[in-house]
Write a protein that holds these residues in place. Sequence first.
Motif, PDB file in Angstrom:
ATOM      1  N   HIS A 271      27.628   7.382 -32.484  1.00  0.00           N
ATOM      2  CA  HIS A 271      26.118   7.038 -32.312  1.00  0.00           C
ATOM      3  C   HIS A 271      25.436   8.111 -33.389  1.00  0.00           C
ATOM      4  CE1 HIS A 271      22.299   6.461 -30.998  1.00  0.00           C
ATOM      5  NE2 HIS A 271      22.180   7.497 -30.556  1.00  0.00           N
ATOM      6  N   THR A 272      24.659   7.495 -34.509  1.00  0.00           N
ATOM      7  CA  THR A 272      23.514   8.573 -35.036  1.00  0.00           C
ATOM      8  C   THR A 272      22.242   8.281 -34.478  1.00  0.00           C
ATOM      9  OG1 THR A 272      25.507   8.217 -36.907  1.00  0.00           O
ATOM     10  CG2 THR A 272      23.236   9.270 -37.128  1.00  0.00           C
ATOM     11  N   PRO A 273      21.933   9.304 -33.833  1.00  0.00           N
ATOM     12  CA  PRO A 273      20.438   9.104 -33.139  1.00  0.00           C
ATOM     13  C   PRO A 273      19.290   9.192 -34.339  1.00  0.00           C
ATOM     14  CG  PRO A 273      21.337  11.352 -32.934  1.00  0.00           C
ATOM     15  CD  PRO A 273      22.376  10.848 -33.435  1.00  0.00           C
ATOM     16  N   LYS A 274      18.543   8.077 -34.120  1.00  0.00           N
ATOM     17  CA  LYS A 274      17.247   8.350 -34.888  1.00  0.00           C
ATOM     18  C   LYS A 274      15.954   8.460 -34.018  1.00  0.00           C
ATOM     19  CE  LYS A 274      19.446   4.720 -37.818  1.00  0.00           C
ATOM     20  NZ  LYS A 274      19.681   3.331 -38.464  1.00  0.00           N
ATOM     21  N   ILE A 275      15.796   9.942 -33.891  1.00  0.00           N
ATOM     22  CA  ILE A 275      14.751  10.087 -33.091  1.00  0.00           C
ATOM     23  C   ILE A 275      13.418  10.395 -33.336  1.00  0.00           C
ATOM     24  CG2 ILE A 275      14.074  12.137 -31.415  1.00  0.00           C
ATOM     25  CD1 ILE A 275      17.066  12.600 -31.149  1.00  0.00           C
ATOM     26  N   GLY A 276      12.489   9.856 -33.160  1.00  0.00           N
ATOM     27  CA  GLY A 276      11.005   9.738 -33.546  1.00  0.00           C
ATOM     28  C   GLY A 276      10.237  10.913 -32.839  1.00  0.00           C
ATOM     29  N   GLU A 277       8.835  10.553 -32.769  1.00  0.00           N
ATOM     30  CA  GLU A 277       7.699  11.248 -32.073  1.00  0.00           C
ATOM     31  C   GLU A 277       7.963  11.281 -30.586  1.00  0.00           C
ATOM     32  OE1 GLU A 277       5.648  13.367 -33.820  1.00  0.00           O
ATOM     33  OE2 GLU A 277       7.083  12.718 -35.546  1.00  0.00           O
ATOM     34  N   THR A 278       7.412  12.122 -29.735  1.00  0.00           N
ATOM     35  CA  THR A 278       7.192  12.109 -28.475  1.00  0.00           C
ATOM     36  C   THR A 278       6.248  11.060 -28.169  1.00  0.00           C
ATOM     37  OG1 THR A 278       7.577  14.599 -28.230  1.00  0.00           O
ATOM     38  CG2 THR A 278       6.354  13.544 -26.617  1.00  0.00           C
ATOM     39  N   PHE A 279       6.812  10.252 -27.035  1.00  0.00           N
ATOM     40  CA  PHE A 279       5.700   9.211 -26.711  1.00  0.00           C
ATOM     41  C   PHE A 279       5.512   9.196 -25.110  1.00  0.00           C
ATOM     42  CE2 PHE A 279       9.717   7.241 -25.507  1.00  0.00           C
ATOM     43  CZ  PHE A 279       9.464   6.278 -24.447  1.00  0.00           C
ATOM     44  N   PHE A 280       6.461  10.053 -24.440  1.00  0.00           N
ATOM     45  CA  PHE A 280       6.291   9.944 -23.001  1.00  0.00           C
ATOM     46  C   PHE A 280       6.079  11.515 -22.478  1.00  0.00           C
ATOM     47  CE2 PHE A 280       7.373   9.839 -18.576  1.00  0.00           C
ATOM     48  CZ  PHE A 280       6.900   8.897 -18.092  1.00  0.00           C
TER      49      PHE A 280
ATOM     50  N   ILE B 265      28.519   0.588 -21.236  1.00  0.00           N
ATOM     51  CA  ILE B 265      27.447   1.029 -20.639  1.00  0.00           C
ATOM     52  C   ILE B 265      26.715   1.859 -21.735  1.00  0.00           C
ATOM     53  CG2 ILE B 265      26.095   2.042 -18.897  1.00  0.00           C
ATOM     54  CD1 ILE B 265      26.662  -0.849 -18.061  1.00  0.00           C
ATOM     55  N   TYR B 266      27.771   2.820 -22.091  1.00  0.00           N
ATOM     56  CA  TYR B 266      27.288   3.866 -23.055  1.00  0.00           C
ATOM     57  C   TYR B 266      26.730   3.027 -24.438  1.00  0.00           C
ATOM     58  CZ  TYR B 266      29.923   7.148 -20.102  1.00  0.00           C
ATOM     59  OH  TYR B 266      30.477   7.884 -19.277  1.00  0.00           O
ATOM     60  N   GLY B 267      27.392   2.009 -24.719  1.00  0.00           N
ATOM     61  CA  GLY B 267      27.000   1.395 -25.990  1.00  0.00           C
ATOM     62  C   GLY B 267      25.574   0.712 -25.778  1.00  0.00           C
ATOM     63  N   ILE B 268      25.472   0.065 -24.561  1.00  0.00           N
ATOM     64  CA  ILE B 268      24.127  -0.557 -24.405  1.00  0.00           C
ATOM     65  C   ILE B 268      22.917   0.560 -24.373  1.00  0.00           C
ATOM     66  CG2 ILE B 268      22.540  -1.669 -22.444  1.00  0.00           C
ATOM     67  CD1 ILE B 268      25.396  -2.861 -21.606  1.00  0.00           C
ATOM     68  N   ILE B 269      23.302   1.747 -23.761  1.00  0.00           N
ATOM     69  CA  ILE B 269      22.155   2.581 -23.752  1.00  0.00           C
ATOM     70  C   ILE B 269      21.871   3.150 -25.175  1.00  0.00           C
ATOM     71  CG2 ILE B 269      21.826   5.155 -23.262  1.00  0.00           C
ATOM     72  CD1 ILE B 269      23.571   4.633 -20.688  1.00  0.00           C
ATOM     73  N   GLN B 270      22.946   3.383 -26.125  1.00  0.00           N
ATOM     74  CA  GLN B 270      22.513   3.705 -27.389  1.00  0.00           C
ATOM     75  C   GLN B 270      21.909   2.756 -28.325  1.00  0.00           C
ATOM     76  OE1 GLN B 270      26.800   4.627 -28.707  1.00  0.00           O
ATOM     77  NE2 GLN B 270      26.855   6.649 -27.801  1.00  0.00           N
ATOM     78  N   ARG B 271      22.243   1.343 -27.941  1.00  0.00           N
ATOM     79  CA  ARG B 271      21.334   0.320 -28.565  1.00  0.00           C
ATOM     80  C   ARG B 271      19.981   0.268 -28.361  1.00  0.00           C
ATOM     81  NH1 ARG B 271      26.433  -2.561 -27.651  1.00  0.00           N
ATOM     82  NH2 ARG B 271      25.642  -3.275 -25.870  1.00  0.00           N
ATOM     83  N   LEU B 272      19.717   0.460 -27.081  1.00  0.00           N
ATOM     84  CA  LEU B 272      18.440   0.674 -26.572  1.00  0.00           C
ATOM     85  C   LEU B 272      17.810   1.804 -27.293  1.00  0.00           C
ATOM     86  CD1 LEU B 272      18.721   0.136 -22.701  1.00  0.00           C
ATOM     87  CD2 LEU B 272      17.595  -1.482 -24.307  1.00  0.00           C
ATOM     88  N   ALA B 273      18.296   2.931 -27.442  1.00  0.00           N
ATOM     89  CA  ALA B 273      17.619   4.024 -28.143  1.00  0.00           C
ATOM     90  C   ALA B 273      17.445   3.576 -29.637  1.00  0.00           C
ATOM     91  CB  ALA B 273      18.666   5.256 -28.110  1.00  0.00           C
ATOM     92  N   GLU B 274      18.537   2.964 -30.144  1.00  0.00           N
ATOM     93  CA  GLU B 274      18.376   2.800 -31.433  1.00  0.00           C
ATOM     94  C   GLU B 274      17.244   1.887 -31.778  1.00  0.00           C
ATOM     95  OE1 GLU B 274      22.159   1.068 -32.335  1.00  0.00           O
ATOM     96  OE2 GLU B 274      23.118   3.118 -32.399  1.00  0.00           O
ATOM     97  N   GLN B 275      16.728   1.101 -30.756  1.00  0.00           N
ATOM     98  CA  GLN B 275      15.745   0.258 -31.031  1.00  0.00           C
ATOM     99  C   GLN B 275      14.273   0.903 -30.776  1.00  0.00           C
ATOM    100  OE1 GLN B 275      16.107  -3.009 -27.779  1.00  0.00           O
ATOM    101  NE2 GLN B 275      18.293  -3.520 -28.600  1.00  0.00           N
ATOM    102  N   GLY B 276      14.244   2.251 -30.663  1.00  0.00           N
ATOM    103  CA  GLY B 276      13.176   2.964 -30.647  1.00  0.00           C
ATOM    104  C   GLY B 276      12.654   3.338 -28.979  1.00  0.00           C
ATOM    105  N   LYS B 277      13.446   3.077 -27.957  1.00  0.00           N
ATOM    106  CA  LYS B 277      13.259   3.193 -26.713  1.00  0.00           C
ATOM    107  C   LYS B 277      13.592   4.399 -26.437  1.00  0.00           C
ATOM    108  CE  LYS B 277      13.776  -1.791 -25.480  1.00  0.00           C
ATOM    109  NZ  LYS B 277      12.352  -2.241 -25.680  1.00  0.00           N
ATOM    110  N   GLY B 278      12.865   5.064 -25.382  1.00  0.00           N
ATOM    111  CA  GLY B 278      13.455   6.453 -24.921  1.00  0.00           C
ATOM    112  C   GLY B 278      14.197   5.921 -23.778  1.00  0.00           C
ATOM    113  N   VAL B 279      15.406   6.652 -23.469  1.00  0.00           N
ATOM    114  CA  VAL B 279      16.180   6.784 -22.112  1.00  0.00           C
ATOM    115  C   VAL B 279      16.271   7.918 -21.536  1.00  0.00           C
ATOM    116  CG1 VAL B 279      18.618   5.846 -21.572  1.00  0.00           C
ATOM    117  CG2 VAL B 279      17.355   4.682 -23.543  1.00  0.00           C
TER     118      VAL B 279
END
Length: 506
Positions: A246-255, A440-454
């Motif tokens: 997983h290569t994180p693509k982290i954006g701006e603070t949203f929460f 489950i880890y893969g699902i969590i990473q895919r959610l993050a890749e969609q720009g969601k926070g986990v």
Amino acid sequence: MRSITKEFPGVKALSDVNLVVKAGEIHAICGENGAGKSTLMKVLSGVYPHGTYDGSIVYQGQEVRFSDIRASEHAGIVIIHQELALVPGMSITENIFLGNEPRRNGAIDWKAANRQALDLMARVGLSEDPDTLIKDIGVGKQQLVEIAKAFAKDVKLLILDEPTAALNENDSQHLLDLLRGFKERGITSIMISHKLNEIEAIADSITILRDGKTIETLDVTAGGVDEDRIVRGMVGRELESRFPDHTPKIGETFFEVKNWWVRHPISAERMVCKGSNFHVRRGEIVGFAGLMGAGRTELAMSVFGRSYGVFLGGEIYKDGKRIELKSVADAIDHGLAYVSEDRKAIGLNLLDDIKTSMVAAKLSKVSTNGVIDSVKEYKAAEGYRKSLRVKAPTVDEGVTKLSGGNQQKVVLAKWMFTDPDLLILDEPTRGIDVGAKYEIYGIIQRLAEQGKGVIVISSELPELIGLCDRIYTVFEGQITGDIPRSEADPENLMKQMTSTKKLAAR
């Protein structure tokens, strides 16, 4: 256990399974979720009585035919189930001795019961008032009560189904030490666990099940058995890594949560959240680490629509705007989702089937003019059943018939269905096998890749270190550390998890 076969409608849970356990050993049973581990132990303990399965059980040299669980307990076989079997409205003492109360002159001797309960609680490391109600202690401490309850009986063969799943590392180690002590006293233990490091450390033998069949039995004492060897037997293949790339693509603070104060729902003088401050960025996986009782779950639940404790003050910001989350409905409407650690009490309605459970948090997505569209409901649920690999013949199957790990997948699907911006996962892989964890880890990473926070709350430090981009540490209701992945190691995390120094607001 010889040639054990057990069938349910539409499912053959066990097929010609054989299990040989030596007296006085610690024998582990491993396998993926749905492999038949718990079913096999329910056959052994009389939960599934003789006549409901094919095959035979030989115990201490004699064939036994248990009609119910009381018959097996009379023979000295005690099972501690993965899902707790305690009465919430009764005290710790009452639960420990339920159906087995000490008596004097025909009446229950409560003084003796409390005295014995304190002794049993001390043996499992539980320092609570024995009159405390079960509903007023956390799931980890409830597990210790369940273990103390088993110790109250004259046990010769102790069966433990995921005994450390709800425990932190210190309490897990204490339990393993107890099992070693039992072994020295000649008590035999059978342990089902997905924590392979614990199995490798404590087991004398390991029997591996896959798809309801016996694959092999490994002799740990002979050497050559490590976690990779166990995994290969469980999943039938090598797992090169426990975590997907997983290569994180982290954006701006949203929460953001600022200066969050919450009081315990019963003890007015006890604060469970003390001025907590934290934030989550888009595409970021944020971990929360802490010892049992640190307040991680309490913080998460109180943020999720004030569903725990008495709210005293604090602010929540989403996308730069202050929001009020006064109920769970408010939280869902603002794009939050919370997968609870206790799937049976909070996560699921055990009377429902899979499809009803999966769409329950967002019925508007499968409704037309306020009426549920059964076709939409079925398609949505079937999609998640396939993508999450829930082991069930159909989405019409009742969730109570699923294994613990598959129930957890249903809960995860329920909240993914709401399409949240922030997904809070409280112990998401508790009771889940190594193969399903990888999924489950893969699902969590895919959610993050969609720009969601986990947000991931976990008692397993290796899980947090391997999965998260950043980790907060919590101690006695205070956030004490904000540690980036590059600095996250067990020693650093444990230091912050036991620190009284409060993390300053940014």
